[in-house]
Design a protein around this motif. Structure first.
Motif, short mmCIF file in Angstrom:
data_model
loop_
_atom_site.label_atom_id
_atom_site.label_comp_id
_atom_site.label_asym_id
_atom_site.label_seq_id
_atom_site.Cartn_x
_atom_site.Cartn_y
_atom_site.Cartn_z
N VAL A 17 -3.15 2.89 7.07
CA VAL A 17 -4.26 3.41 6.27
C VAL A 17 -3.74 4.33 5.15
O VAL A 17 -4.22 4.28 4.03
CB VAL A 17 -5.32 4.11 7.14
N THR A 18 -2.72 5.12 5.44
CA THR A 18 -2.14 6.01 4.43
C THR A 18 -1.52 5.18 3.30
O THR A 18 -1.72 5.50 2.12
CB THR A 18 -1.10 6.95 5.05
N ALA A 19 -0.80 4.12 3.64
CA ALA A 19 -0.20 3.26 2.60
C ALA A 19 -1.28 2.62 1.74
O ALA A 19 -1.15 2.54 0.52
CB ALA A 19 0.67 2.19 3.24
N VAL A 20 -2.37 2.19 2.37
CA VAL A 20 -3.48 1.60 1.62
C VAL A 20 -4.13 2.66 0.73
O VAL A 20 -4.38 2.43 -0.45
CB VAL A 20 -4.50 0.95 2.57
N ASP A 24 0.38 2.04 -1.84
CA ASP A 24 1.83 1.94 -1.73
C ASP A 24 2.23 0.48 -1.50
O ASP A 24 2.60 0.08 -0.39
CB ASP A 24 2.32 2.83 -0.59
N ARG A 25 2.15 -0.30 -2.55
CA ARG A 25 2.47 -1.73 -2.48
C ARG A 25 3.93 -1.95 -2.07
O ARG A 25 4.24 -2.91 -1.37
CB ARG A 25 2.21 -2.38 -3.83
N ASP A 26 4.83 -1.08 -2.50
CA ASP A 26 6.25 -1.25 -2.18
C ASP A 26 6.56 -0.92 -0.72
O ASP A 26 7.36 -1.57 -0.08
CB ASP A 26 7.12 -0.40 -3.10
N GLY A 27 5.92 0.12 -0.20
CA GLY A 27 6.19 0.54 1.18
C GLY A 27 5.42 -0.24 2.23
O GLY A 27 5.83 -0.31 3.38
N PHE A 28 4.31 -0.85 1.84
CA PHE A 28 3.45 -1.52 2.80
C PHE A 28 4.13 -2.63 3.59
O PHE A 28 3.94 -2.73 4.81
CB PHE A 28 2.18 -2.05 2.14
N PRO A 29 4.92 -3.51 2.97
CA PRO A 29 5.51 -4.63 3.73
C PRO A 29 6.35 -4.21 4.94
O PRO A 29 6.52 -5.01 5.86
CB PRO A 29 6.37 -5.36 2.69
N ALA A 30 6.85 -3.00 4.98
CA ALA A 30 7.65 -2.54 6.11
C ALA A 30 6.79 -2.16 7.31
O ALA A 30 7.32 -1.96 8.40
CB ALA A 30 8.52 -1.36 5.69
N GLY A 43 -12.20 -15.25 10.49
CA GLY A 43 -11.34 -16.33 9.98
C GLY A 43 -9.91 -15.86 9.81
O GLY A 43 -9.66 -14.79 9.28
N GLU A 44 -8.98 -16.66 10.29
CA GLU A 44 -7.56 -16.33 10.13
C GLU A 44 -7.22 -16.34 8.64
O GLU A 44 -7.68 -17.21 7.89
CB GLU A 44 -6.68 -17.32 10.88
N ARG A 45 -6.42 -15.38 8.21
CA ARG A 45 -6.01 -15.26 6.82
C ARG A 45 -4.50 -15.08 6.74
O ARG A 45 -3.87 -14.58 7.67
CB ARG A 45 -6.68 -14.05 6.14
N ASP A 46 -3.94 -15.44 5.61
CA ASP A 46 -2.54 -15.15 5.33
C ASP A 46 -2.43 -13.66 5.02
O ASP A 46 -3.08 -13.18 4.09
CB ASP A 46 -2.06 -15.98 4.13
N LEU A 47 -1.67 -12.94 5.82
CA LEU A 47 -1.59 -11.49 5.72
C LEU A 47 -1.17 -11.02 4.33
O LEU A 47 -1.84 -10.19 3.71
CB LEU A 47 -0.63 -10.93 6.77
N THR A 48 -0.10 -11.56 3.80
CA THR A 48 0.42 -11.12 2.50
C THR A 48 -0.58 -11.38 1.39
O THR A 48 -0.86 -10.51 0.56
CB THR A 48 1.76 -11.81 2.19
N GLU A 49 -1.15 -12.58 1.38
CA GLU A 49 -2.12 -12.94 0.35
C GLU A 49 -3.39 -12.07 0.45
O GLU A 49 -3.90 -11.59 -0.55
CB GLU A 49 -2.48 -14.42 0.52
#
Length: 107
Positions: A17-20, A24-30, A43-49
């Motif tokens: 929630v803090t990254a959102v 923080d687009r750069d830190g979020f993927p970690a 509905g299942e979604r592609d997480l990254t998209e």
């Protein structure tokens, strides 16, 4: 009453929630575990998209109103696409303390 992201109980949910909140687009993927999954309104979604479209590109962020044990948030989610919606967020945190799945949708 809004719960500030820094006061959320689970460290993985707090980091998410803090990254959102800070876009923080750069830190979020970690933050999510490898192979993490998610669903939106059942509905299942592609997480990254989904994260790019519903959070970062649309300036979305949840403001938690209630937190329950087990990684459940009730929040007002705002973004440039949908405006403000009352939402629920359910997080599954793995043994390594990373989010392996989350589900969201209108509350």
């Amino acid at each position: 009453m809004t719960i500030r992201s820094t006061r959320l109980g689970d460290p993985a949910v707090r980091a998410f929630v803090t990254a959102v909140d800070h876009h923080d687009r750069d830190g979020f993927p970690a933050l999510p575990a490898s192979g993490a999954t998610m669903a939106d309104d059942g509905g299942e979604r592609d997480l990254t998209e989904w994260i790019d479209r519903e959070i970062f590109s649309s300036h979305g962020h949840p403001e938690a109103d209630d937190e329950s044990g087990g990684g459940l948030l009730l929040a007002r989610h705002r973004d440039d696409t949908w405006g403000e919606l009352r939402t629920r967020w359910s997080f599954t945190v793995d043994d390594d303390g990373r989010i392996s799945r989350f589900e969201t949708g209108e509350a």
